[in-house]
Write a protein that holds these residues in place. Structure first.
Motif, PDB file in Angstrom:
ATOM      1  N   THR A 144       1.905  68.379 -46.842  1.00 24.74           N
ATOM      2  CA  THR A 144       3.021  68.653 -46.474  1.00 24.74           C
ATOM      3  C   THR A 144       4.146  67.357 -46.596  1.00 24.74           C
ATOM      4  N   ALA A 145       5.398  67.745 -46.649  1.00 28.18           N
ATOM      5  CA  ALA A 145       6.312  66.590 -46.848  1.00 28.18           C
ATOM      6  C   ALA A 145       6.459  65.678 -45.721  1.00 28.18           C
ATOM      7  N   GLU A 146       5.937  66.257 -44.667  1.00 29.33           N
ATOM      8  CA  GLU A 146       6.103  65.094 -43.309  1.00 29.33           C
ATOM      9  C   GLU A 146       5.079  64.202 -43.516  1.00 29.33           C
ATOM     10  N   ARG A 147       3.884  64.637 -43.894  1.00 32.92           N
ATOM     11  CA  ARG A 147       2.606  63.597 -44.268  1.00 32.92           C
ATOM     12  C   ARG A 147       2.868  62.904 -45.258  1.00 32.92           C
ATOM     13  N   ALA A 148       3.610  63.303 -46.203  1.00 31.92           N
ATOM     14  CA  ALA A 148       3.777  62.479 -47.391  1.00 31.92           C
ATOM     15  C   ALA A 148       4.798  61.297 -47.439  1.00 31.92           C
ATOM     16  N   TYR A 149       5.687  61.808 -46.437  1.00 30.38           N
ATOM     17  CA  TYR A 149       6.880  60.865 -45.930  1.00 30.38           C
ATOM     18  C   TYR A 149       6.179  59.883 -45.283  1.00 30.38           C
ATOM     19  N   GLU A 179       6.305  55.901 -46.090  1.00 27.68           N
ATOM     20  CA  GLU A 179       6.704  54.579 -45.271  1.00 27.68           C
ATOM     21  C   GLU A 179       5.847  53.729 -44.758  1.00 27.68           C
ATOM     22  N   ARG A 180       4.600  54.170 -44.725  1.00 25.44           N
ATOM     23  CA  ARG A 180       3.616  53.202 -44.430  1.00 25.44           C
ATOM     24  C   ARG A 180       3.611  52.083 -45.520  1.00 25.44           C
ATOM     25  N   ILE A 181       3.399  52.860 -46.801  1.00 31.07           N
ATOM     26  CA  ILE A 181       3.195  51.774 -48.250  1.00 31.07           C
ATOM     27  C   ILE A 181       4.451  50.664 -47.888  1.00 31.07           C
ATOM     28  N   THR A 182       5.567  51.107 -47.709  1.00 33.93           N
ATOM     29  CA  THR A 182       6.848  50.273 -47.768  1.00 33.93           C
ATOM     30  C   THR A 182       6.540  49.268 -46.411  1.00 33.93           C
ATOM     31  N   ARG A 183       6.172  49.800 -45.340  1.00 37.21           N
ATOM     32  CA  ARG A 183       6.028  48.695 -44.312  1.00 37.21           C
ATOM     33  C   ARG A 183       4.974  47.831 -44.845  1.00 37.21           C
ATOM     34  N   HIS A 184       3.895  48.045 -45.238  1.00 42.30           N
ATOM     35  CA  HIS A 184       2.912  47.052 -45.373  1.00 42.30           C
ATOM     36  C   HIS A 184       2.820  46.319 -46.950  1.00 42.30           C
ATOM     37  N   ARG A 185       3.713  47.113 -47.684  1.00 40.05           N
ATOM     38  CA  ARG A 185       3.639  46.419 -49.143  1.00 40.05           C
ATOM     39  C   ARG A 185       5.063  45.669 -49.330  1.00 40.05           C
ATOM     40  N   ALA A 186       6.253  45.883 -48.839  1.00 40.86           N
ATOM     41  CA  ALA A 186       7.441  45.622 -49.082  1.00 40.86           C
ATOM     42  C   ALA A 186       8.159  45.227 -47.762  1.00 40.86           C
ATOM     43  N   ARG A 187       7.506  44.229 -47.032  1.00 38.23           N
ATOM     44  CA  ARG A 187       8.378  44.066 -45.635  1.00 38.23           C
ATOM     45  C   ARG A 187       9.801  43.696 -45.737  1.00 38.23           C
ATOM     46  N   ASN A 188      10.322  43.065 -46.624  1.00 38.90           N
ATOM     47  CA  ASN A 188      11.771  42.584 -46.537  1.00 38.90           C
ATOM     48  C   ASN A 188      12.243  44.023 -46.991  1.00 38.90           C
ATOM     49  N   PHE A 189      12.011  44.809 -47.741  1.00 36.28           N
ATOM     50  CA  PHE A 189      12.550  46.199 -48.264  1.00 36.28           C
ATOM     51  C   PHE A 189      12.496  46.942 -46.907  1.00 36.28           C
ATOM     52  N   ALA A 190      11.460  47.033 -46.139  1.00 32.54           N
ATOM     53  CA  ALA A 190      11.464  47.582 -44.940  1.00 32.54           C
ATOM     54  C   ALA A 190      12.604  47.539 -43.989  1.00 32.54           C
ATOM     55  N   TYR A 191      12.936  46.205 -43.903  1.00 30.31           N
ATOM     56  CA  TYR A 191      14.009  45.485 -43.004  1.00 30.31           C
ATOM     57  C   TYR A 191      15.197  46.349 -43.306  1.00 30.31           C
ATOM     58  N   GLY A 192      15.522  46.383 -44.501  1.00 31.56           N
ATOM     59  CA  GLY A 192      16.945  46.956 -45.046  1.00 31.56           C
ATOM     60  C   GLY A 192      16.854  48.347 -44.725  1.00 31.56           C
ATOM     61  N   ILE A 193      16.017  49.131 -45.020  1.00 32.43           N
ATOM     62  CA  ILE A 193      15.996  50.557 -44.940  1.00 32.43           C
ATOM     63  C   ILE A 193      15.778  51.332 -43.270  1.00 32.43           C
ATOM     64  N   MET A 194      15.198  50.246 -42.592  1.00 34.00           N
ATOM     65  CA  MET A 194      15.176  50.767 -41.176  1.00 34.00           C
ATOM     66  C   MET A 194      16.539  50.928 -40.514  1.00 34.00           C
ATOM     67  N   VAL A 195      17.430  50.583 -41.083  1.00 32.32           N
ATOM     68  CA  VAL A 195      18.957  50.855 -40.430  1.00 32.32           C
ATOM     69  C   VAL A 195      19.452  52.111 -40.958  1.00 32.32           C
ATOM     70  N   LEU A 196      18.748  52.789 -41.842  1.00 35.78           N
ATOM     71  CA  LEU A 196      19.093  53.958 -42.664  1.00 35.78           C
ATOM     72  C   LEU A 196      19.041  55.130 -41.654  1.00 35.78           C
ATOM     73  N   PRO A 197      19.722  56.238 -41.724  1.00 41.10           N
ATOM     74  CA  PRO A 197      19.533  57.580 -41.057  1.00 41.10           C
ATOM     75  C   PRO A 197      17.950  58.044 -41.697  1.00 41.10           C
ATOM     76  N   ARG A 198      17.103  58.862 -40.993  1.00 45.30           N
ATOM     77  CA  ARG A 198      15.849  59.171 -41.267  1.00 45.30           C
ATOM     78  C   ARG A 198      15.792  59.807 -42.474  1.00 45.30           C
ATOM     79  N   ASP A 227      -0.692  64.380 -53.991  1.00 43.41           N
ATOM     80  CA  ASP A 227      -0.504  62.919 -54.252  1.00 43.41           C
ATOM     81  C   ASP A 227       0.923  62.819 -53.402  1.00 43.41           C
ATOM     82  N   ALA A 228       0.530  61.966 -51.999  1.00 42.44           N
ATOM     83  CA  ALA A 228       1.814  61.674 -51.211  1.00 42.44           C
ATOM     84  C   ALA A 228       3.063  61.088 -51.769  1.00 42.44           C
ATOM     85  N   MET A 229       2.837  60.321 -52.602  1.00 44.42           N
ATOM     86  CA  MET A 229       3.938  59.604 -53.149  1.00 44.42           C
ATOM     87  C   MET A 229       4.715  60.627 -54.029  1.00 44.42           C
ATOM     88  N   LEU A 230       4.140  61.450 -54.719  1.00 44.94           N
ATOM     89  CA  LEU A 230       4.911  62.475 -55.648  1.00 44.94           C
ATOM     90  C   LEU A 230       5.540  63.607 -54.640  1.00 44.94           C
TER      91      LEU A 230
END
Length: 272
Positions: free
Chosen positions: A2-7, A11-30, A77-80
């Motif tokens: 499902t799209a929910e599981r993929a997202y 988001e898990r990848i972003t938190r663990h692999r790009a912590r700076n990036f994650a700080y930026g996108i956390m302020v965006l709407p879902r 493939d969750a990313m795709l």
């Protein structure tokens, strides 16, 4: 899948692999946050293949396969799956995603850049394309400044990652500029932080700042939360560059790390 599981996975990848990036996108709407995470996960996949330990022929095969999958069914493939859903919700251009793959392929064939014009073409593929992809999610038509901002962040990455890139067999600093400042690749290998190195890297930092300043004009075309996201990215990269300058451009012992408190202050400054 499902799209929910993929997202959730991107988001898990972003938190663990790009912590700076994650700080930026956390302020965006879902919805926007999840779409940007999907773009990041795609770019991360390209980088992991290009920078990994596989043989060049296998890397090339996987990258070309990834390009083809952009127009195919995503399967499990969750990313795709996440990226396909994000592209249905936002006008993320396929050309920008394909340019990211082209940048990964270029890393397999080219490890030196004669001039800055040559390097800029590479940066446009690997980072400008990320800016162009993301600005479609933010909701702005200012593609030119989004691309410029992406290039600015990549130029800071190049300054930060000199040692790491050298270990991968790559030198992104333009060859004509190395020569004009009297720096050889032996100096890079030895981690020589001479006055000439300081002068060269000061020049690189000034150029990165000029691109950053121009790219930040993108904020004028963004809604408040998207502008906060972009200003957070830019603030984190600017702080990283400042730390490198404080270390007199000694980037040979590894990149500087920003503390959690520093990152939160940068977010707070954007809110203010």
């Amino acid at each position: 899948m499902t799209a929910e599981r993929a997202y959730a996975e991107v988001e898990r990848i972003t938190r663990h692999r790009a912590r700076n990036f994650a700080y930026g996108i956390m302020v965006l709407p879902r919805e926007k946050r999840r779409a940007i995470a999907a773009i990041y996960a795609f770019a991360r996949r390209v980088d992991d293949i290009a920078d990994g330990d596989l043989e060049p022929a296998e890397k090339r095969r996987l990258l070309n396969e990834l390009r083809g999958l952009l127009e195919a069914e995503p399967g499990d493939d969750a990313m795709l799956v996440a990226l396909e859903d994000a592209r249905k919700r936002f006008p993320i251009p396929g050309g920008a995603l394909r340019a990211l793959v082209d940048g990964g392929l270029q890393d397999l064939d080219q490890t030196r850049y004669a001039t800055f014009d040559d390097l800029r073409g590479y940066c446009t593929k690997v980072a400008g394309a990320v800016g162009v992809s993301c600005v479609a999610v933010y909701g702005s038509a200012d593609v030119e400044r989004a691309e410029t901002l992406g290039i600015a962040l990549q130029l800071i990455n190049i300054i930060r990652d000199v040692r790491e890139d050298w270990e991968l067999g790559r030198v992104y600093l333009p060859q004509d500029e190395l020569s004009s400042f009297g720096i050889s690749e032996d100096d890079i290998a030895a981690g020589n932080t001479s006055p000439a190195w300081h002068a060269l890297m000061t020049f690189q930092a000034e150029r990165a700042r000029a691109y950053l300043q121009d790219g930040m004009r993108l904020l004028q075309s963004l809604d408040s939360r998207s502008a906060l996201c972009v200003s957070t990215f830019a603030g984190l990269y600017r702080a990283t560059l400042e730390r490198i300058e404080q270390r007199a451009f000694d980037v040979f012992d590894g990149p500087p790390h920003l503390s959690t408190l520093t990152k939160l202050r940068i977010v707070g400054r954007g809110l203010w």
